[in-house]
Design a protein around this motif. Sequence first.
Motif, PDB file in Angstrom:
ATOM      1  N   GLY A  34       0.786  -1.224   0.000  1.00 14.91           N
ATOM      2  CA  GLY A  34       0.000   0.000   0.000  1.00 14.91           C
ATOM      3  C   GLY A  34       0.819   1.274   0.000  1.00 14.91           C
ATOM      4  N   LEU A  35       2.104   1.169  -0.300  1.00 15.76           N
ATOM      5  CA  LEU A  35       2.974   2.343  -0.257  1.00 15.76           C
ATOM      6  C   LEU A  35       3.050   3.085  -1.582  1.00 15.76           C
ATOM      7  N   ILE A  36       2.793   2.377  -2.673  1.00 13.22           N
ATOM      8  CA  ILE A  36       2.744   3.021  -3.984  1.00 13.22           C
ATOM      9  C   ILE A  36       1.502   2.519  -4.705  1.00 13.22           C
ATOM     10  N   GLU A  37       1.147   3.196  -5.778  1.00 14.30           N
ATOM     11  CA  GLU A  37       0.035   2.773  -6.618  1.00 14.30           C
ATOM     12  C   GLU A  37       0.589   2.468  -7.996  1.00 14.30           C
ATOM     13  N   LEU A  38       0.236   1.315  -8.540  1.00 16.13           N
ATOM     14  CA  LEU A  38       0.636   0.961  -9.893  1.00 16.13           C
ATOM     15  C   LEU A  38      -0.501   1.359 -10.824  1.00 16.13           C
ATOM     16  N   LEU A  39      -0.186   2.204 -11.790  1.00 16.37           N
ATOM     17  CA  LEU A  39      -1.189   2.717 -12.714  1.00 16.37           C
ATOM     18  C   LEU A  39      -0.962   2.106 -14.086  1.00 16.37           C
ATOM     19  N   PRO A  40      -1.986   1.452 -14.652  1.00 20.18           N
ATOM     20  CA  PRO A  40      -1.816   0.813 -15.958  1.00 20.18           C
ATOM     21  C   PRO A  40      -1.336   1.804 -17.012  1.00 20.18           C
ATOM     22  N   ASN A  41      -0.309   1.420 -17.729  1.00 24.67           N
ATOM     23  CA  ASN A  41       0.274   2.210 -18.823  1.00 24.67           C
ATOM     24  C   ASN A  41       0.809   3.570 -18.388  1.00 24.67           C
ATOM     25  N   ARG A  42       0.937   3.806 -17.069  1.00 22.24           N
ATOM     26  CA  ARG A  42       1.444   5.094 -16.604  1.00 22.24           C
ATOM     27  C   ARG A  42       2.518   4.937 -15.537  1.00 22.24           C
ATOM     28  N   GLY A  43       2.860   3.720 -15.163  1.00 22.89           N
ATOM     29  CA  GLY A  43       3.916   3.504 -14.176  1.00 22.89           C
ATOM     30  C   GLY A  43       3.400   3.512 -12.753  1.00 22.89           C
ATOM     31  N   ALA A  44       4.274   3.879 -11.845  1.00 25.94           N
ATOM     32  CA  ALA A  44       3.949   3.854 -10.421  1.00 25.94           C
ATOM     33  C   ALA A  44       4.012   5.264  -9.851  1.00 25.94           C
ATOM     34  N   ARG A  45       3.192   5.484  -8.827  1.00 30.06           N
ATOM     35  CA  ARG A  45       3.192   6.763  -8.109  1.00 30.06           C
ATOM     36  C   ARG A  45       3.267   6.486  -6.617  1.00 30.06           C
ATOM     37  N   VAL A  46       3.939   7.379  -5.910  1.00 30.82           N
ATOM     38  CA  VAL A  46       3.999   7.297  -4.456  1.00 30.82           C
ATOM     39  C   VAL A  46       2.610   7.605  -3.926  1.00 30.82           C
ATOM     40  N   ARG A  47       2.144   6.808  -3.024  1.00 32.22           N
ATOM     41  CA  ARG A  47       0.805   6.995  -2.460  1.00 32.22           C
ATOM     42  C   ARG A  47       0.774   8.228  -1.572  1.00 32.22           C
ATOM     43  N   VAL A  48      -0.334   8.930  -1.592  1.00 27.20           N
ATOM     44  CA  VAL A  48      -0.527  10.113  -0.751  1.00 27.20           C
ATOM     45  C   VAL A  48      -1.176   9.646   0.555  1.00 27.20           C
ATOM     46  N   PHE A  49      -0.546   9.992   1.672  1.00 28.27           N
ATOM     47  CA  PHE A  49      -1.059   9.607   2.981  1.00 28.27           C
ATOM     48  C   PHE A  49      -1.536  10.839   3.735  1.00 28.27           C
ATOM     49  N   SER A  50      -2.646  10.683   4.448  1.00 27.95           N
ATOM     50  CA  SER A  50      -3.132  11.755   5.315  1.00 27.95           C
ATOM     51  C   SER A  50      -2.375  11.684   6.641  1.00 27.95           C
ATOM     52  N   ALA A  51      -2.532  12.714   7.461  1.00 23.34           N
ATOM     53  CA  ALA A  51      -1.895  12.712   8.785  1.00 23.34           C
ATOM     54  C   ALA A  51      -2.411  11.538   9.610  1.00 23.34           C
ATOM     55  N   GLU A  52      -3.691  11.213   9.480  1.00 24.10           N
ATOM     56  CA  GLU A  52      -4.264  10.079  10.219  1.00 24.10           C
ATOM     57  C   GLU A  52      -3.641   8.760   9.753  1.00 24.10           C
ATOM     58  N   ASP A  53      -3.451   8.618   8.436  1.00 27.41           N
ATOM     59  CA  ASP A  53      -2.812   7.410   7.894  1.00 27.41           C
ATOM     60  C   ASP A  53      -1.417   7.233   8.484  1.00 27.41           C
ATOM     61  N   LEU A  54      -0.651   8.308   8.520  1.00 32.57           N
ATOM     62  CA  LEU A  54       0.715   8.234   9.046  1.00 32.57           C
ATOM     63  C   LEU A  54       0.717   7.917  10.534  1.00 32.57           C
ATOM     64  N   HIS A  55      -0.217   8.483  11.272  1.00 36.06           N
ATOM     65  CA  HIS A  55      -0.318   8.191  12.710  1.00 36.06           C
ATOM     66  C   HIS A  55      -0.598   6.700  12.922  1.00 36.06           C
TER      67      HIS A  55
END
Length: 94
Positions: A34-55
């Motif tokens: 759950g740390l990155i998102e794999l996007l079809p035909n567009r590669g990978a992106r770093v996942r965006v986390f909220s402050a609550e997610d990080l906590h």
Amino acid sequence: MADGARVPERLLCERFGISRTPLREALKVLAAEGLIELLPNRGARVRVFSAEDLHELFDVMGGSRLSPAGSPASASAMPRWRRSSASAPRNVPP
């Protein structure tokens, strides 16, 4: 890498002296976590986390949500961001 940033596959391959195959395997593992998102035909992106997610992430890493045996007490002990990524369909490029 910044939240939402594209993962520069070519640059990482050059930096670590590896081919694209092991890098893509590593990206699959990061996507499963759950740390990155794999996007079809567009590669990978770093996942965006909220402050609550990080906590929640740091609570789990610190062991505050583990049972005495050292395993998660229940599925609800898994951080919300991880539960959503675990149930999401996997878009893994070939």
